[in-house]
Design an enzyme around this catalytic site. Structure first.
Site, PDB file in Angstrom:
ATOM      1  N   ASP A   1      -3.734  -6.261  12.407  1.00 45.65           N
ATOM      2  CA  ASP A   1      -2.759  -4.134  12.503  1.00 45.65           C
ATOM      3  C   ASP A   1      -1.453  -4.349  13.226  1.00 45.65           C
ATOM      4  O   ASP A   1      -1.638  -3.063  13.490  1.00 45.65           O
ATOM      5  CB  ASP A   1      -2.783  -3.259  11.556  1.00 45.65           C
ATOM      6  CG  ASP A   1      -3.925  -4.093  10.191  1.00 45.65           C
ATOM      7  OD1 ASP A   1      -3.900  -4.739   9.734  1.00 45.65           O
ATOM      8  OD2 ASP A   1      -4.123  -2.528   9.316  1.00 45.65           O
TER       9      ASP A   1
ATOM     10  N   LYS B   1      -2.719  -6.476   3.247  1.00 51.13           N
ATOM     11  CA  LYS B   1      -3.662  -5.969   2.732  1.00 51.13           C
ATOM     12  C   LYS B   1      -2.980  -4.332   2.507  1.00 51.13           C
ATOM     13  O   LYS B   1      -2.488  -4.384   2.558  1.00 51.13           O
ATOM     14  CB  LYS B   1      -5.305  -5.608   3.642  1.00 51.13           C
ATOM     15  CG  LYS B   1      -4.706  -4.981   4.925  1.00 51.13           C
ATOM     16  CD  LYS B   1      -6.002  -4.669   6.056  1.00 51.13           C
ATOM     17  CE  LYS B   1      -5.437  -3.990   7.083  1.00 51.13           C
ATOM     18  NZ  LYS B   1      -5.281  -3.109   6.964  1.00 51.13           N
TER      19      LYS B   1
ATOM     20  N   CYS C   1      -8.418   0.806  10.510  1.00 51.69           N
ATOM     21  CA  CYS C   1      -8.865  -0.430  10.149  1.00 51.69           C
ATOM     22  C   CYS C   1      -9.938  -1.297  10.544  1.00 51.69           C
ATOM     23  O   CYS C   1     -10.237  -2.315  10.358  1.00 51.69           O
ATOM     24  CB  CYS C   1      -7.140  -0.668  10.164  1.00 51.69           C
ATOM     25  SG  CYS C   1      -6.148  -0.145   8.871  1.00 51.69           S
TER      26      CYS C   1
HETATM   27  C1  VGL Z   1      -4.444   2.077   9.518  1.00 52.89           C
HETATM   28  C2  VGL Z   1      -3.596   4.083   9.190  1.00 52.89           C
HETATM   29  C3  VGL Z   1      -2.957   3.755   7.454  1.00 52.89           C
HETATM   30  C4  VGL Z   1      -4.688   1.118  10.813  1.00 52.89           C
HETATM   31  C5  VGL Z   1      -3.511   1.894   8.551  1.00 52.89           C
HETATM   32  O1  VGL Z   1      -4.060   0.118  10.498  1.00 52.89           O
HETATM   33  O2  VGL Z   1      -5.392   1.515  10.898  1.00 52.89           O
HETATM   34  N1  VGL Z   1      -4.335   3.328   9.612  1.00 52.89           N
HETATM   35  N2  VGL Z   1      -2.562   2.776   7.289  1.00 52.89           N
END
Ligand code: VGL
Ligand code: ZN
Length: 199
Positions: free
Chosen positions: A25, A111, A150
């Site tokens: 991410d 995802k 994540c």
């Molecule tokens: C994430 C909060 C909400 C991440 C994803 O990638 O860590 N954190 N969605």
């Protein structure tokens, strides 16, 4: 054992057959100035580019996950979730950081793509574990954002799926909703069997 692990096998990371690099991410919305900017999140870019260069040189596989939500995703506050809207599929905020030097053959994995279901892990509902195993991948070097969400969930799932996991400590940053969340996540990953390694 606690603390950063500097013992030998990590130094050959991405050099062995069956090694892969997983970037979690590293998207505009998680970088400073983004919708859900992780403090100091852009500090992961330079070390990740070093690991990417190593993967280019050795031919190690590279995987980049993306948080990829519909506009009405259940994790958004308007739907009763904990987060501001972020990483809406197809928007600029959902793009991988343009500062990452990704090889052309990078496998991009989306995802949390369904409104009613959140997924912090790159392995949840993606088929990624099977795909990597079918490719002969056994060890994963993992970096990206965020340590306490994540990255944590992806690492725990990778270990459960049977991968040997090295967490790249210089290439992760935490949201730290509570100040020690990132440290706790690292400890949790170590307890689960991950090696937290310095560059
Ligand atoms: C994430 C909060 C909400 C991440 C994803 O990638 O860590 N954190 N969605
Ligand atoms: Zn999300």
């Amino acid at each position: 054992m606690t603390g950063t692990d500097t013992a030998d096998p990590a130094s050959r990371l991405l050099e062995e057959p069956g090694d892969a690099l997983l970037l979690v991410d590293v998207q505009r919305d998680f970088l400073p100035g983004g919708a859900l900017g992780v403090p100091d999140g852009d500090a992961v870019i330079a070390p990740l580019n070093q690991y990417l260069a190593r993967a280019q040189r050795t031919g190690a596989a590279v995987i980049a996950s993306r948080d990829w939500h519909p506009r009405d995703h259940c994790s958004f506050r308007a739907q009763g979730g904990p987060w501001p809207p972020h990483c809406v599929a197809g928007t600029p905020g959902a793009e991988l950081s343009p500062a990452l030097r990704l090889p052309a053959q990078t496998r991009v994995v989306d995802k949390a793509t369904r409104s009613e279901r959140d997924a912090y892990s790159a392995f949840q509902d993606t088929g990624l574990a099977q795909a990597l195993k079918a490719q002969g991948i056994r060890r994963l070097a993992v970096g990206g954002l965020a340590t306490d969400y994540c990255v944590l969930r992806s690492v725990l799932d990778a270990i459960s799926a049977g991968f040997e996991v090295f967490v790249l400590e210089d290439a992760i940053r935490a949201v730290d909703v509570n100040p020690s969340d990132g440290d706790k996540a690292k400890e949790q990953m170590r307890r689960a069997g991950a090696r937290v390694v310095a560059g």
